[in-house]
Design a protein around this motif. Sequence first.
Motif, PDB file in Angstrom:
ATOM      1  N   LYS A  59      37.992  31.587  35.524  1.00  0.00           N
ATOM      2  CA  LYS A  59      39.014  32.206  36.654  1.00  0.00           C
ATOM      3  C   LYS A  59      38.116  33.193  37.109  1.00  0.00           C
ATOM      4  N   TYR A  60      37.142  33.888  36.600  1.00  0.00           N
ATOM      5  CA  TYR A  60      36.522  35.126  36.961  1.00  0.00           C
ATOM      6  C   TYR A  60      35.615  34.689  37.999  1.00  0.00           C
ATOM      7  N   LEU A  61      34.794  33.621  37.770  1.00  0.00           N
ATOM      8  CA  LEU A  61      33.717  33.089  38.433  1.00  0.00           C
ATOM      9  C   LEU A  61      34.557  32.351  39.676  1.00  0.00           C
ATOM     10  N   ASP A  62      35.914  32.002  39.728  1.00  0.00           N
ATOM     11  CA  ASP A  62      36.703  31.257  40.783  1.00  0.00           C
ATOM     12  C   ASP A  62      36.854  32.672  41.693  1.00  0.00           C
ATOM     13  N   TRP A  63      37.245  33.615  41.236  1.00  0.00           N
ATOM     14  CA  TRP A  63      37.732  35.007  42.034  1.00  0.00           C
ATOM     15  C   TRP A  63      36.350  35.153  42.732  1.00  0.00           C
ATOM     16  N   ILE A  64      35.191  35.309  42.047  1.00  0.00           N
ATOM     17  CA  ILE A  64      34.053  35.779  42.797  1.00  0.00           C
ATOM     18  C   ILE A  64      33.815  34.768  43.910  1.00  0.00           C
ATOM     19  N   ARG A  68      33.213  35.202  48.158  1.00  0.00           N
ATOM     20  CA  ARG A  68      32.006  34.735  48.708  1.00  0.00           C
ATOM     21  C   ARG A  68      32.635  33.753  49.907  1.00  0.00           C
ATOM     22  N   GLU A  69      33.625  33.132  49.612  1.00  0.00           N
ATOM     23  CA  GLU A  69      33.976  32.175  50.851  1.00  0.00           C
ATOM     24  C   GLU A  69      34.652  32.862  51.850  1.00  0.00           C
ATOM     25  N   HIS A  70      35.464  33.872  51.488  1.00  0.00           N
ATOM     26  CA  HIS A  70      36.232  34.610  52.537  1.00  0.00           C
ATOM     27  C   HIS A  70      35.166  35.497  53.273  1.00  0.00           C
ATOM     28  N   ALA A  71      34.255  36.258  52.464  1.00  0.00           N
ATOM     29  CA  ALA A  71      33.430  36.866  53.050  1.00  0.00           C
ATOM     30  C   ALA A  71      32.182  36.092  54.228  1.00  0.00           C
ATOM     31  N   GLY A  72      31.924  35.041  53.627  1.00  0.00           N
ATOM     32  CA  GLY A  72      30.865  34.417  54.642  1.00  0.00           C
ATOM     33  C   GLY A  72      29.805  35.149  54.850  1.00  0.00           C
ATOM     34  N   ASP A  73      29.271  35.457  56.107  1.00  0.00           N
ATOM     35  CA  ASP A  73      27.993  35.922  56.236  1.00  0.00           C
ATOM     36  C   ASP A  73      28.309  37.354  56.634  1.00  0.00           C
ATOM     37  N   ARG A  74      29.535  37.771  56.345  1.00  0.00           N
ATOM     38  CA  ARG A  74      29.727  39.243  57.074  1.00  0.00           C
ATOM     39  C   ARG A  74      29.718  40.165  55.892  1.00  0.00           C
ATOM     40  N   LEU A  75      29.431  39.764  54.845  1.00  0.00           N
ATOM     41  CA  LEU A  75      29.294  40.699  53.397  1.00  0.00           C
ATOM     42  C   LEU A  75      28.734  39.813  52.415  1.00  0.00           C
ATOM     43  N   THR A  76      27.661  40.670  51.661  1.00  0.00           N
ATOM     44  CA  THR A  76      26.810  40.233  50.446  1.00  0.00           C
ATOM     45  C   THR A  76      27.959  40.509  49.351  1.00  0.00           C
ATOM     46  N   ILE A  77      28.198  39.409  48.520  1.00  0.00           N
ATOM     47  CA  ILE A  77      29.170  39.682  47.367  1.00  0.00           C
ATOM     48  C   ILE A  77      27.973  39.473  46.052  1.00  0.00           C
ATOM     49  N   ARG A  78      28.222  40.473  45.207  1.00  0.00           N
ATOM     50  CA  ARG A  78      27.274  40.397  43.961  1.00  0.00           C
ATOM     51  C   ARG A  78      28.263  40.273  42.865  1.00  0.00           C
ATOM     52  N   ALA A  79      27.690  39.592  41.693  1.00  0.00           N
ATOM     53  CA  ALA A  79      28.452  39.405  40.857  1.00  0.00           C
ATOM     54  C   ALA A  79      28.074  39.802  39.558  1.00  0.00           C
ATOM     55  N   GLY A  80      29.009  40.615  38.837  1.00  0.00           N
ATOM     56  CA  GLY A  80      28.601  41.544  37.675  1.00  0.00           C
ATOM     57  C   GLY A  80      29.821  41.642  36.776  1.00  0.00           C
ATOM     58  N   MET A  81      29.654  42.221  35.698  1.00  0.00           N
ATOM     59  CA  MET A  81      30.582  42.899  34.951  1.00  0.00           C
ATOM     60  C   MET A  81      30.317  44.212  34.254  1.00  0.00           C
ATOM     61  N   GLU A  82      31.370  44.659  33.910  1.00  0.00           N
ATOM     62  CA  GLU A  82      31.447  46.310  33.095  1.00  0.00           C
ATOM     63  C   GLU A  82      31.536  45.774  31.598  1.00  0.00           C
ATOM     64  N   CYS A  83      30.485  46.187  30.771  1.00  0.00           N
ATOM     65  CA  CYS A  83      30.353  45.717  29.362  1.00  0.00           C
ATOM     66  C   CYS A  83      30.590  46.960  28.376  1.00  0.00           C
ATOM     67  N   ASP A  84      31.313  46.949  27.583  1.00  0.00           N
ATOM     68  CA  ASP A  84      31.322  48.145  26.722  1.00  0.00           C
ATOM     69  C   ASP A  84      30.196  48.106  25.750  1.00  0.00           C
ATOM     70  N   TRP A  85      29.735  49.303  25.297  1.00  0.00           N
ATOM     71  CA  TRP A  85      28.575  49.467  24.342  1.00  0.00           C
ATOM     72  C   TRP A  85      29.397  49.853  22.958  1.00  0.00           C
TER      73      TRP A  85
END
Length: 264
Positions: A59-64, A68-85
């Motif tokens: 679901k998270y990858l679908d959200w990303i 990206r689909e909505h942004a098109g070429d107007r904005l670069t979308i980067r995929a990450g996560m916040e991980c606990d150490w």
Amino acid sequence: MTSDLHTHTPLCHHAEGTPQQYVEAALTAGLHQYGISDHAPHTPEPFDDWRMSMSDLPKYLDWIGTAREHAGDRLTIRAGMECDWLAGCEPHLDTLRSYHDWDYLIGSVHYLPGASGDRWDFDNPAHLSLWKDLGASELDDLWTNYWATYTGMVRAKRFEIHGHPDLIKKFAFAPAGDLRRFYEPTIEALVATGGAFEINTAGWHKPCAEQYPARGFLELAAQANIPIYINSDAHAPGEVARDFARAHTLATELGLTVRDSLPD
């Protein structure tokens, strides 16, 4: 280029908004990169009630993808996560890293051992009463433990960005004296590993009423030429790029090197 790389989604159970709303907020703020970095799953599950589960990752990858689909070429979308150490988390981090071709991972410390040996998510408002009961020596020990954990995370070289370095101050409880004694080992680790950290503007809206990390940490980082990112930790579209002008002014005043986007 201007980026906001620390933002969340409703999958963590304490954020709101749609991909389209976040994209539009990023565009309104004049961003060129919008990074999505929700709280990563942790095991054993259920680990807590403020992060994705492993079953949520599709679901998270679908959200990303929708962003990206909505942004098109107007904005670069980067995929990450916040991980606990946490102690012994490396195999799980390897699993998360291999799940997708992430652009980056943010490393954060949200947990310390509790008094009874269990996990304590010390920045959770539900546990504020525990802070109020701490004596001076206990508070000093807690800060010592936190910064040793954070320094260990930096030295592990697992993350592209190290999140809100002094989150431990969230509820405005801090030991007496010069706090640079806590910061210096982490600064040394960042220099040794070539690591970067963030100015996280969410701190201005917490009880500490100060950006993460404190000015003293930032001064040491400037002297050591450690690169930084400026991020919002947004949990709603209206928080994207919040207080960025204020943070950039502070960074310029201190002579910090701001990375406005992820390296290619």
